[in-house]
Design a protein around this motif. Sequence first.
Motif, PDB file in Angstrom:
ATOM      1  N   ASP A  43       4.958 -33.178 -10.909  1.00 50.28           N
ATOM      2  CA  ASP A  43       4.402 -34.462 -10.485  1.00 50.28           C
ATOM      3  C   ASP A  43       5.272 -35.517 -11.148  1.00 50.28           C
ATOM      4  O   ASP A  43       5.202 -35.730 -12.344  1.00 50.28           O
ATOM      5  CB  ASP A  43       2.950 -34.561 -10.946  1.00 50.28           C
ATOM      6  CG  ASP A  43       2.305 -35.891 -10.592  1.00 50.28           C
ATOM      7  OD1 ASP A  43       2.998 -36.805 -10.119  1.00 50.28           O
ATOM      8  OD2 ASP A  43       1.086 -36.019 -10.815  1.00 50.28           O
ATOM      9  N   TYR A  44       6.123 -36.162 -10.358  1.00 52.15           N
ATOM     10  CA  TYR A  44       7.049 -37.153 -10.903  1.00 52.15           C
ATOM     11  C   TYR A  44       6.805 -38.499 -10.247  1.00 52.15           C
ATOM     12  O   TYR A  44       7.107 -38.687  -9.068  1.00 52.15           O
ATOM     13  CB  TYR A  44       8.496 -36.703 -10.700  1.00 52.15           C
ATOM     14  CG  TYR A  44       9.490 -37.623 -11.362  1.00 52.15           C
ATOM     15  CD1 TYR A  44       9.617 -37.643 -12.744  1.00 52.15           C
ATOM     16  CD2 TYR A  44      10.264 -38.488 -10.609  1.00 52.15           C
ATOM     17  CE1 TYR A  44      10.501 -38.497 -13.352  1.00 52.15           C
ATOM     18  CE2 TYR A  44      11.155 -39.342 -11.209  1.00 52.15           C
ATOM     19  CZ  TYR A  44      11.271 -39.341 -12.582  1.00 52.15           C
ATOM     20  OH  TYR A  44      12.147 -40.203 -13.196  1.00 52.15           O
ATOM     21  N   ASN A  45       6.217 -39.415 -10.983  1.00 52.84           N
ATOM     22  CA  ASN A  45       5.919 -40.757 -10.483  1.00 52.84           C
ATOM     23  C   ASN A  45       5.153 -40.735  -9.163  1.00 52.84           C
ATOM     24  O   ASN A  45       5.424 -41.515  -8.256  1.00 52.84           O
ATOM     25  CB  ASN A  45       7.199 -41.580 -10.326  1.00 52.84           C
ATOM     26  CG  ASN A  45       7.832 -41.918 -11.643  1.00 52.84           C
ATOM     27  OD1 ASN A  45       7.175 -41.931 -12.681  1.00 52.84           O
ATOM     28  ND2 ASN A  45       9.124 -42.186 -11.631  1.00 52.84           N
ATOM     29  N   GLY A  46       4.211 -39.816  -9.046  1.00 54.63           N
ATOM     30  CA  GLY A  46       3.386 -39.739  -7.840  1.00 54.63           C
ATOM     31  C   GLY A  46       3.977 -38.897  -6.729  1.00 54.63           C
ATOM     32  O   GLY A  46       3.329 -38.664  -5.721  1.00 54.63           O
ATOM     33  N   GLY A  47       5.214 -38.453  -6.905  1.00 53.99           N
ATOM     34  CA  GLY A  47       5.856 -37.584  -5.917  1.00 53.99           C
ATOM     35  C   GLY A  47       5.826 -36.146  -6.399  1.00 53.99           C
ATOM     36  O   GLY A  47       5.956 -35.884  -7.587  1.00 53.99           O
ATOM     37  N   LEU A  48       5.646 -35.232  -5.490  1.00 52.74           N
ATOM     38  CA  LEU A  48       5.594 -33.810  -5.827  1.00 52.74           C
ATOM     39  C   LEU A  48       6.948 -33.171  -5.579  1.00 52.74           C
ATOM     40  O   LEU A  48       7.526 -33.331  -4.513  1.00 52.74           O
ATOM     41  CB  LEU A  48       4.540 -33.103  -4.970  1.00 52.74           C
ATOM     42  CG  LEU A  48       4.402 -31.599  -5.204  1.00 52.74           C
ATOM     43  CD1 LEU A  48       3.779 -31.333  -6.569  1.00 52.74           C
ATOM     44  CD2 LEU A  48       3.586 -30.961  -4.106  1.00 52.74           C
ATOM     45  N   TRP A  49       7.452 -32.464  -6.583  1.00 54.29           N
ATOM     46  CA  TRP A  49       8.651 -31.645  -6.437  1.00 54.29           C
ATOM     47  C   TRP A  49       8.173 -30.202  -6.524  1.00 54.29           C
ATOM     48  O   TRP A  49       7.735 -29.758  -7.584  1.00 54.29           O
ATOM     49  CB  TRP A  49       9.661 -31.935  -7.542  1.00 54.29           C
ATOM     50  CG  TRP A  49      10.321 -33.275  -7.441  1.00 54.29           C
ATOM     51  CD1 TRP A  49       9.720 -34.466  -7.180  1.00 54.29           C
ATOM     52  CD2 TRP A  49      11.711 -33.549  -7.604  1.00 54.29           C
ATOM     53  NE1 TRP A  49      10.648 -35.468  -7.175  1.00 54.29           N
ATOM     54  CE2 TRP A  49      11.875 -34.936  -7.440  1.00 54.29           C
ATOM     55  CE3 TRP A  49      12.811 -32.745  -7.887  1.00 54.29           C
ATOM     56  CZ2 TRP A  49      13.125 -35.536  -7.539  1.00 54.29           C
ATOM     57  CZ3 TRP A  49      14.053 -33.365  -7.992  1.00 54.29           C
ATOM     58  CH2 TRP A  49      14.208 -34.736  -7.808  1.00 54.29           C
ATOM     59  N   ALA A  50       8.239 -29.493  -5.428  1.00 55.29           N
ATOM     60  CA  ALA A  50       7.799 -28.097  -5.374  1.00 55.29           C
ATOM     61  C   ALA A  50       9.021 -27.205  -5.234  1.00 55.29           C
ATOM     62  O   ALA A  50       9.819 -27.380  -4.316  1.00 55.29           O
ATOM     63  CB  ALA A  50       6.860 -27.886  -4.189  1.00 55.29           C
ATOM     64  N   THR A  51       9.177 -26.261  -6.154  1.00 50.84           N
ATOM     65  CA  THR A  51      10.276 -25.307  -6.078  1.00 50.84           C
ATOM     66  C   THR A  51       9.703 -23.964  -5.675  1.00 50.84           C
ATOM     67  O   THR A  51       8.879 -23.389  -6.385  1.00 50.84           O
ATOM     68  CB  THR A  51      11.017 -25.195  -7.427  1.00 50.84           C
ATOM     69  OG1 THR A  51      11.454 -26.485  -7.819  1.00 50.84           O
ATOM     70  CG2 THR A  51      12.215 -24.262  -7.299  1.00 50.84           C
ATOM     71  N   TRP A  52      10.128 -23.484  -4.517  1.00 48.81           N
ATOM     72  CA  TRP A  52       9.629 -22.246  -3.937  1.00 48.81           C
ATOM     73  C   TRP A  52      10.502 -21.078  -4.361  1.00 48.81           C
ATOM     74  O   TRP A  52      11.695 -21.236  -4.603  1.00 48.81           O
ATOM     75  CB  TRP A  52       9.604 -22.362  -2.418  1.00 48.81           C
ATOM     76  CG  TRP A  52       8.688 -23.440  -1.952  1.00 48.81           C
ATOM     77  CD1 TRP A  52       9.009 -24.750  -1.744  1.00 48.81           C
ATOM     78  CD2 TRP A  52       7.295 -23.327  -1.673  1.00 48.81           C
ATOM     79  NE1 TRP A  52       7.892 -25.452  -1.346  1.00 48.81           N
ATOM     80  CE2 TRP A  52       6.825 -24.595  -1.292  1.00 48.81           C
ATOM     81  CE3 TRP A  52       6.395 -22.265  -1.702  1.00 48.81           C
ATOM     82  CZ2 TRP A  52       5.507 -24.838  -0.945  1.00 48.81           C
ATOM     83  CZ3 TRP A  52       5.076 -22.504  -1.348  1.00 48.81           C
ATOM     84  CH2 TRP A  52       4.645 -23.773  -0.975  1.00 48.81           C
TER      85      TRP A  52
END
Length: 98
Positions: free
Chosen positions: A43-52
């Motif tokens: 959770d980075y500044n309200g944005g989601l970084w998802a690593t699959w």
Amino acid sequence: MVAIPCIRHGHASASDPRLMELLAMARELSGEDLEAHLESLLDYNGGLWATWRDTRARDVFSSVLTQAWMRVGGEGALHLISVGEQYDYQEDIMNSVD
């Protein structure tokens, strides 16, 4: 408690309430636990970084995870594929990604 593969401020964390809510919502929408398919969530500044873990999982579940993220108040999502290497999330680089 669900074990969440997540990174927050450069440290592993398994108790971020917003990410727990996200995965619960994704489970409701998809009928499947996505934890097994994810390498990490950020959770980075309200944005989601998802690593699959692989392309197939990203293709099948990324839209569900994005939809769940928006429902819990997130602003957008970036879906990445694990390359099997440790990555140092640096804020200056992350801020330049659109």
